[in-house]
Design a protein around this motif. Structure first.
Motif, short mmCIF file in Angstrom:
data_model
loop_
_atom_site.label_atom_id
_atom_site.label_comp_id
_atom_site.label_asym_id
_atom_site.label_seq_id
_atom_site.Cartn_x
_atom_site.Cartn_y
_atom_site.Cartn_z
N ASN A 10 0.86 -1.17 0.00
CA ASN A 10 0.00 0.00 0.00
C ASN A 10 0.90 1.23 0.00
OD1 ASN A 10 -2.58 -1.39 0.38
ND2 ASN A 10 -1.64 -1.98 2.34
N LEU A 11 0.49 2.21 -0.77
CA LEU A 11 1.31 3.42 -0.85
C LEU A 11 0.50 4.62 -0.40
CD1 LEU A 11 2.75 2.67 -4.38
CD2 LEU A 11 4.03 2.55 -2.25
N LYS A 12 1.12 5.46 0.40
CA LYS A 12 0.50 6.75 0.75
C LYS A 12 1.41 7.83 0.18
CE LYS A 12 -2.16 5.48 4.82
NZ LYS A 12 -3.48 5.63 4.18
N ILE A 13 0.94 8.50 -0.85
CA ILE A 13 1.79 9.41 -1.61
C ILE A 13 1.23 10.82 -1.60
CG2 ILE A 13 2.78 9.86 -3.90
CD1 ILE A 13 2.61 6.90 -4.49
N GLY A 23 -1.96 20.33 -1.35
CA GLY A 23 -1.85 18.90 -1.61
C GLY A 23 -2.40 18.05 -0.50
N SER A 24 -2.38 16.74 -0.72
CA SER A 24 -2.82 15.82 0.33
C SER A 24 -2.22 14.44 0.09
CB SER A 24 -4.35 15.72 0.32
OG SER A 24 -4.76 15.18 -0.92
N MET A 25 -2.26 13.61 1.10
CA MET A 25 -1.76 12.25 0.96
C MET A 25 -2.86 11.39 0.33
SD MET A 25 1.34 12.33 2.25
CE MET A 25 1.88 10.67 2.63
N ILE A 103 3.67 2.11 2.70
CA ILE A 103 4.85 2.96 2.53
C ILE A 103 4.42 4.41 2.31
CG2 ILE A 103 6.95 3.32 1.18
CD1 ILE A 103 6.71 0.40 0.26
N TYR A 104 4.94 5.30 3.15
CA TYR A 104 4.68 6.74 3.01
C TYR A 104 5.71 7.36 2.10
CZ TYR A 104 1.30 6.79 6.85
OH TYR A 104 0.19 6.59 7.64
N ALA B 77 4.22 13.91 7.10
CA ALA B 77 3.13 13.09 7.64
C ALA B 77 3.71 11.98 8.50
CB ALA B 77 2.30 12.51 6.50
N LYS B 78 4.86 11.50 8.10
CA LYS B 78 5.47 10.41 8.86
C LYS B 78 6.93 10.76 9.11
CE LYS B 78 6.06 5.40 8.81
NZ LYS B 78 5.31 4.89 9.94
#
Lengths: 253, 253, 669
Positions: A10-13, A23-25, A103-104, B77-78
């Motif tokens: 899973n990706l948080k980009i 912007g946002s994640m 993964i951030y 964020a992290k």
């Protein structure tokens, strides 16, 4: 060597349309990522998936993909260039991650490095610091003295090289809690301060480069040492101390 | 920051030496020392330097912290703190704790010593043929009978009939200190507070001592390890000894 | 069209000096009235921009990266050649010249190469004066090492990062000029077309990659220093952004493109691992100083290794085939790159490859012998004359680490294998392109006022480039050649005055660019740009790669023409024109790669001989070595654009004249 296998992640980009938008994640799911892939190849795979779904791919900076151009960046899971040390993001491989990981991925965060789009930031502040004094003022005629006419102690040459190995990626700024650029500037000042060719202009150089650094809006060094740990080229904190010496010397002159 | 910080380290060492008399000296010795510290002109100059240093160190620290916060307007964020030490990342918080401590500490002791009109004075109890006799110590080493004199201007002994000054006493800081930490209601809290402040001091020094030398450019392949070692020892031993004093007082009979 | 190389008359060794003495000059007071555009900021571009700015010209420099310091010259590892003879092993300008001509398999111009050798020493002097931290010996003097195709030590280096250090040197000189306001730098800008007015190069159209704005920039001369076209193959050691667009656009406007089939396949790269691979990583040629290349003698062993049943360290010495040492005893592991690459392909084709990828392509580069040799030497140097085997191994590894530590670490990070314990796996990969825009002796293309420098031109390396010569050429062109030859051209431009960007020529070029951008964005296809790029890469690697033949090349030409059609029909480019749009950037570049790919195959097909990196399977001797045909092919093949259909391009020949060197078969045995 562990054999390559496929993992699902899973990706948080961080997604940001342009410099002026907010912007946002965002969250993405990516399956069948080979652990032999590099981190950027994983992002290529994500982008291929997004393009095939007719969605906008993630913009990120990259070029040489062998850890030397300094173009790639990315703050991965809270660390500049990701969890491995001594490498750039393009040299980070997916074998560092496990199946099911989240993964951030964030851009470098610094006032001096504004976001251009998604994960792409503007690092031209580094260029301007270099332009303020990161050079030896010698004409390019080729009619200088013979290269061997001034012996340089091997130790000095080696130290100068180790400072000059900086790739200007900006990880030091990104990882520093103060957003300080002292490791970058210190490395450049050191390279020239260590070589006889650079000593002539040492006073002006350090004053000009530090002035420009401050104007760019970088934070101050509080010697946390995070930059040295996260620097993909292992540039030593000693370079900051040397710059401090040079600066003090230049200031009292 | 570096210069004021290092000066304050010197101050700490001196202050500790004085405080240790609370354990290893008599109350008279301690009060003699306290008087010396408040009246000696050289010490006066040093103490003003110290006040200025604290002020400057604090103001500079606050300014730097604001500048550094401004260098990263949007945070991550992290984050992952593994690349720097707890102390180095939290110098401002630790410094604030120390500043609060210094203020309360000065209200409790320094202000009393300087401004309290009802400060007790050093007394000596002797056995006399008439039973126990309480005498005031005077600064020139003699005694006056407590019953026979009147205290004016906090420390001046006057013969009430003749209206003449017959001597001068010591402010009994020793007593104030013991009463403070042995207070029935709050003594334990005060002691704990003091110990916690010293813990903050230890962390602050753990990073700050060596950091000061780095900022001044005072580094070297042999020098830096020595400074680091000394700094770590200093940052553990000095606050520890400071902290032992109130504990000793609190639990003493 | 008659190609005039403008090679000066007179004895070879005096040509450049005499030429320089007779070139026209522009007086210092006139230089600020003249604008020069430099596209690309690698060694050639940065050094040219810095030098021209320093002379007083108004320079505008462009790079697509976010900083000029990131140009791909930065990735060169091994070193830079110079005929300094510091090591007293008989080196000279003539020998460097001779080695380079021979290394290029007698397909380079004598005069250009001799000039390169002449100025090589200045490069080192210049770089040292700029504060480039070259490796030094304990006495404080510069250190040297050996590279392929030579028998002297003339390579100057800075660990495995020589390209980086040289580029940062040039970048520092450029930065100085930017700081002084003499060079205006355009980062994140890509040149998308050239503007010609009255036949002369008068400017470029560039896209601001951040805002998407299409900009007009005028100048009295344009320098293209945009590097090579190795990314035609998709997988190469080039950077992801390296592209041929600047070179190809000037080709379409009249600059001939020379020897496109000359591609260098570098022998020591990390083998391919899978289908998502985006690029290949080079392991410096300098490793061949210390490593021995081998494959298992028995095919069964190779199979067992691929299946993971055997480890390389379990193969006995007598079961290893050190094929380079066997075939080329005189040069051994240090034969030129093309020879080493072909030999690797040969053993892998014969079934001895050791890598478990789709094609089984991989050979070993083994450091165990060097560990023993150097370990023993180190022990002796420390006064230990009876070292134990463990001591020898430990000291040997330490020696390797000092010399190649960064390369070994890089290898380990990528492959997860420890090269101190087990041999490295390597295989050839596309690395450098000797072909490029045709230029005369003055580095001017067939478009007047359009100069081409560095890897982007074709001039100095013939059919194969020797190691550590690319850095030499880039800096020679930028620092020491262009400043003279451009001034000669500009001497006639001092009365021209500022060039307007409002002319119809600029409007027309801008329209070309905008049309092509709009075409891509409005094309409602279904496949990504990479899909086509990968397809092109496969065709090129399989049919226009290390081994070429008439059948394959003919097929490739047809397949690429078809691919081009499919590409324009089916490609999907997301996003818009007025933003940072990496997919659009890629589409514009791949469009040019496809056309060039076809031309490469055509060039390879017409060159019915084998030379250097161009190996036609039909033309080899009994031992499988390249067989040149000097009688019929001793020429530079320069192609002229004839419209959208690439197959219509016309070949022009520039005959190569060898006055100094007796041309012979290359022999490294």
């Amino acid at each position: 060597m562990s054999a390559a296998k496929n993992i699902n992640i899973n990706l948080k980009i961080w997604r940001q349309k342009n410099a002026s938008s907010k912007g946002s994640m965002e969250t993405y799911k990516l399956d069948n990522v080979s652990t032999a892939s590099s981190f950027l190849e994983m992002l290529d795979q994500l982008n291929e998936q997004l393009v095939n779904e007719k969605k906008e791919p993630v913009a990120f900076d990259h070029d040489c993909r062998e850890g030397i151009c300094g173009m790639c960046s990315l703050y991965i899971n809270g660390r500049a260039h990701g969890p491995d040390t001594g490498i750039t993001t393009c040299q980070l491989h997916m074998r560092m991650f496990n199946d099911g990981d989240t993964i951030y991925i964030e851009p470098w965060r610094s006032k001096a490095f504004p976001v251009i789009k998604d994960l792409v930031v503007d690092r031209s502040a580094f260029d301007r610091i270099q332009q303020a004094g990161g050079f030896v003022s010698v004409n390019t005629s080729g009619n200088t003295i013979d290269a061997n006419s001034i012996p340089v102690p091997k130790d000095d040459a080696d130290k100068a090289f180790m400072a000059a190995a900086c790739i200007g990626c900006g990880a030091c700024v990104a990882t520093c809690k103060n957003g300080s650029a002292m490791l970058f500037v210190g490395a450049k000042v050191s390279q020239y301060a260590l070589l006889p060719q650079g000593k002539v202009e040492a006073t002006q150089r350090v004053l000009n480069m530090v002035r420009q650094m401050d104007e760019e809006g970088f934070g101050n060094c509080t010697n946390t040492g995070a930059c040295e740990i996260e620097c993909p080229k292992g540039i030593s904190l000693e370079n900051i101390a040397r710059m401090n010496r040079e600066f003090l010397k230049a200031s009292v002159k | 920051m570096a210069l004021t910080g290092l000066f304050l380290c010197l101050f700490l060492a001196g202050h500790l030496a004085g405080n240790l008399q609370l354990i290893f000296g008599t109350s008279l010795q301690f009060n003699e020392y306290a008087l010396f510290m408040t009246t000696n002109p050289a010490v006066k100059i040093l103490s003003y330097l110290t006040y200025i240093s604290i002020l400057f160190h604090a103001i500079d620290g606050i300014l730097l912290t604001f500048q550094n916060k401004a260098a990263r307007p949007i945070g991550y964020a992290k984050t992952d703190g593994s690349s720097s030490s707890f102390a180095s990342r939290n110098m401002a918080v630790l410094g604030t704790i120390i500043l609060v401590f210094i203020v309360t500490h000065m209200v409790n002791f320094w202000a009393k010593m300087h401004f309290d009109e009802s400060m007790p004075l050093q007394e000596t109890v002797v056995e006399s043929p008439m039973g126990e006799l309480t005498l005031y110590n005077t600064v020139n080493g003699s005694y006056v009978n407590k019953e026979a004199v009147e205290v004016r201007n906090v420390t001046d002994f006057y013969d009430p009939q003749l209206n003449l000054k017959v001597g001068q006493g010591y402010k009994d800081l020793h007593k104030i200190t013991f009463e403070f930490f042995k207070d029935e209601k709050f003594g334990l809290i005060f002691t704990l507070g003091y110990v916690l402040a010293m813990l903050a001091m230890a962390f602050h020094l753990w990073h700050g001592f060596q950091s000061a030398f780095q900022s001044l450019g005072a580094t070297g392949s042999k020098l830096t390890p020595a400074i680091k070692l000394f700094g770590k020892l200093f940052s553990v031993i000095v606050p520890l000894l400071f902290a032992i004093i109130p504990i000793y007082i609190h639990f003493s009979k | 069209m008659k190609l005039d190389s403008k090679i000066p008359n007179g004895p070879l060794k005096d040509k450049w000096t005499n030429h320089k003495n007779h070139l026209k000059l522009v007086a210092p007071n006139n230089r600020p009235k003249i604008d020069i555009i430099v596209v690309g900021t690698g060694l050639a571009g940065a050094s040219a921009a810095a030098s021209l700015g320093e002379m007083g010209y108004n320079v505008k420099a462009f790079c697509f990266q976010d900083s000029p310091r990131r140009a791909h010259s930065i990735a060169a590892q091994g070193g830079v050649n110079a005929a300094k003879n510091y090591q007293n092993d008989g080196d000279s300008v003539y020998r460097l010249f001779y080695d380079t001509i021979k290394g290029g398999d007698y397909r380079a111009r004598e005069a250009n190469v001799h000039r390169l050798a002449e100025v090589s020493g200045n490069i080192i002097d210049q770089c040292v004066a700029q504060g480039v931290p070259f490796a030094r010996e304990y006495g404080g003097m510069l250190d040297n090492r050996s590279f392929g195709g030579t028998q002297v030590q003339r390579t100057f280096y800075a660990a495995g990062q020589t390209g980086q250090q040289l580029l940062l040197g040039a970048y520092s000189a450029l930065s100085r000029q930017i700081g002084l306001g003499r060079v205006k730098m355009y980062n994140r800008h890509e040149m998308l077309d050239i503007v010609k007015v009255d036949g002369k190069a008068r400017g470029i159209i560039a896209r601001n990659l951040v805002t998407g704005e299409i900009e007009r920039h005028s100048a009295h001369a344009v320098v293209i220093a945009s590097g090579g076209y190795g990314n035609v193959y998709f997988l190469s050691t080039n950077a992801m952004g390296s592209n041929v667009t600047a070179g190809w656009k000037i080709h379409k406007q009249g600059a001939l493109f020379a020897n496109p089939c000359y591609v260098q396949i570098h022998p020591t790269c990390i083998p391919v691992h899978g289908t998502n691979q985006s690029k290949l990583t080079l392991m410096s040629e300098s490793l061949r100083n210390s490593g021995r290349i081998w494959v298992p003698k028995k095919k069964e062993d190779a199979e067992a290794i691929r299946a993971g049943k055997l480890k390389p360290t379990q193969i006995a010495e007598e079961d290893r085939d050190y094929y380079l040492e066997r075939k080329y005893p005189a040069f051994g592991n240090l034969v030129p790159r093309d020879v080493a690459s072909r030999a690797a392909k040969e053993v892998c084709d014969a079934g001895h490859g050791i890598e478990a990828n789709d094609t089984n392509e991989g050979v070993y580069l083994d450091f165990s012998t060097e560990i023993q040799t150097k370990g023993k030497q180190s022990a002796y140097a420390k006064g230990n004359h009876n070292p134990t085997p463990e001591e020898i191994t430990a000291l040997g590894k330490q020696w390797l680490e000092e010399k190649y530590g960064n390369l070994f670490t890089m290898y380990q990070k990528i492959t997860d294998e420890n090269p101190y314990e087990t041999p490295m796996k390597i295989y050839p990969a596309v690395h450098y392109t000797m072909g490029g825009v045709w230029v005369d002796y003055n580095l001017q293309s067939t478009i007047p006022g359009c100069f081409v420098a560095g890897e982007a031109n074709f001039s100095d390396h013939g059919a194969n480039r020797l190691g550590a010569s690319a850095l030499m050429q880039g800096l020679a062109d930028g620092y020491f050649v262009l400043p003279y030859t451009i001034s000669n051209y500009l001497a006639d431009e001092i009365r021209t005055g500022k060039i307007s960007t409002d002319s119809p020529e600029f409007a027309e070029a801008e329209a070309r660019v905008k049309d092509s951008i709009n075409m891509f964005l409005n094309n409602n296809g279904t496949k990504s740009v990479d899909y086509f790029h990968k397809k092109l890469g496969l065709i090129m690697w399989n049919k226009v790669g290390m081994g070429r033949n008439e059948k394959g090349l003919t097929e490739a030409i047809a397949e690429i023409a078809q691919l081009k059609e499919d590409f324009y029909k089916e490609v999907y480019v997301p996003g818009s024109a007025d933003e940072l749009n990496p997919e659009l950037e890629k589409a514009l570049r791949v469009a040019d790669f496809i056309e060039l790919g076809q031309l490469m195959a055509m060039d390879a097909l017409q060159r019915k001989e084998s030379c250097g990196g161009h190996f036609r399977e039909e033309y080899q001797d009994a031992e499988g070595e390249t067989l040149r045909d000097d009688e019929n092919f001793k020429f530079v093949g320069a192609w002229e654009y004839k419209g959208d259909d690439i197959s219509k391009e016309e070949l022009h020949k520039e005959e190569l004249v060898y006055e100094e060197i007796k041309i012979a078969a290359r022999n490294y045995k």
